[in-house]
Design a protein around this motif. Structure first.
Motif, PDB file in Angstrom:
ATOM      1  N   ARG A  90       4.156  -2.320  -7.289  1.00  0.00           N
ATOM      2  CA  ARG A  90       5.060  -3.031  -6.385  1.00  0.00           C
ATOM      3  C   ARG A  90       6.085  -3.802  -7.216  1.00  0.00           C
ATOM      4  NH1 ARG A  90       0.613  -6.414  -6.765  1.00  0.00           N
ATOM      5  NH2 ARG A  90       1.037  -8.640  -6.877  1.00  0.00           N
ATOM      6  N   ALA A 163       6.006  -8.063   6.916  1.00  0.00           N
ATOM      7  CA  ALA A 163       6.083  -6.812   6.151  1.00  0.00           C
ATOM      8  C   ALA A 163       6.642  -7.049   4.744  1.00  0.00           C
ATOM      9  CB  ALA A 163       6.936  -5.793   6.890  1.00  0.00           C
ATOM     10  N   SER A 167       4.598  -6.572   1.151  1.00  0.00           N
ATOM     11  CA  SER A 167       5.159  -5.766   0.073  1.00  0.00           C
ATOM     12  C   SER A 167       5.175  -6.537  -1.248  1.00  0.00           C
ATOM     13  CB  SER A 167       6.572  -5.335   0.459  1.00  0.00           C
ATOM     14  OG  SER A 167       7.195  -4.674  -0.606  1.00  0.00           O
ATOM     15  N   THR A 172      -2.197  -4.011   1.513  1.00  0.00           N
ATOM     16  CA  THR A 172      -2.015  -2.699   2.135  1.00  0.00           C
ATOM     17  C   THR A 172      -2.316  -2.730   3.626  1.00  0.00           C
ATOM     18  OG1 THR A 172      -4.258  -2.091   1.509  1.00  0.00           O
ATOM     19  CG2 THR A 172      -2.479  -1.382   0.036  1.00  0.00           C
TER      20      THR A 172
END
Length: 180
Positions: A90, A163, A167, A172
């Motif tokens: 990420r 969201a 991230s 997850t």
């Protein structure tokens, strides 16, 4: 199966977070006293990265111009270097305040490691060091992982969409982030 029908109640993990005032006091006291964990705590509070991800962080993972940190690995005292907990890479954004810190840190650095690697950290004792420091300065006693919880809580309280927070911190499942 000898365990067939047996149900085990696992208690919820207690998450504590520091208030914004406590974060300021925590970082100020750590900086003023030149605490050996100051750079580590600052990075944890400003990125929400897990302890092992911070430990594994190298300068090659940081793009100061793009203001991004690539998180693709972690370190544990059991297996050494490995993929992140979720096995997914990420990107974590770098704030202006963190950018200044990282530039100073890079000037002081003589290795590819972004952060100093203290024995207590290698031995998994960072929670104890963090809790003892909080106790010494008179704020809520939190564990090292609670610095991540503090980061997540602060993002959500500022209205950052769920969201986006997921991230940044590498969750997850939405239910994991929803806890905050």
């Amino acid at each position: 199966n000898p365990a067939l029908g047996i149900k085990v109640q696992v208690p919820d993990v207690e998450q504590s977070v520091l208030t914004n005032e406590e974060v300021k006091l925590f970082l100020k006291a750590a900086k003023v006293t030149d605490h050996r964990f100051y750079p580590i705590w600052l990075m944890a509070l400003m990125t929400g990265m897990r302890s092992g991800e911070l430990f594994a962080l190298n300068w090659s993972d940081i793009d100061l111009e793009a203001k991004l940190i690539s998180v693709s690995k972690q370190w544990t005292n059991k297996v050494g270097f490995a993929p992140t907990k979720t096995r997914r890479a990420r990107v974590v954004p770098i704030s202006d305040e963190l950018l200044l810190f990282l530039k100073e840190q890079k000037l002081k650095s003589c290795t590819d490691n972004v952060l100093p690697r203290h024995k207590e950290w290698e031995n998994g004792e960072q929670a104890l060091v963090t809790r003892e420091f909080c106790q010494a300065i008179g704020i809520s006693e939190v564990k090292f992982h609670d610095l991540r919880a503090t980061f997540i809580t602060n993002l959500l309280s500022r209205g950052v969409p769920l969201a986006v927070v997921m991230s940044i911190v590498g969750h997850t499942q939405i239910k994991t982030t929803n806890v905050y």
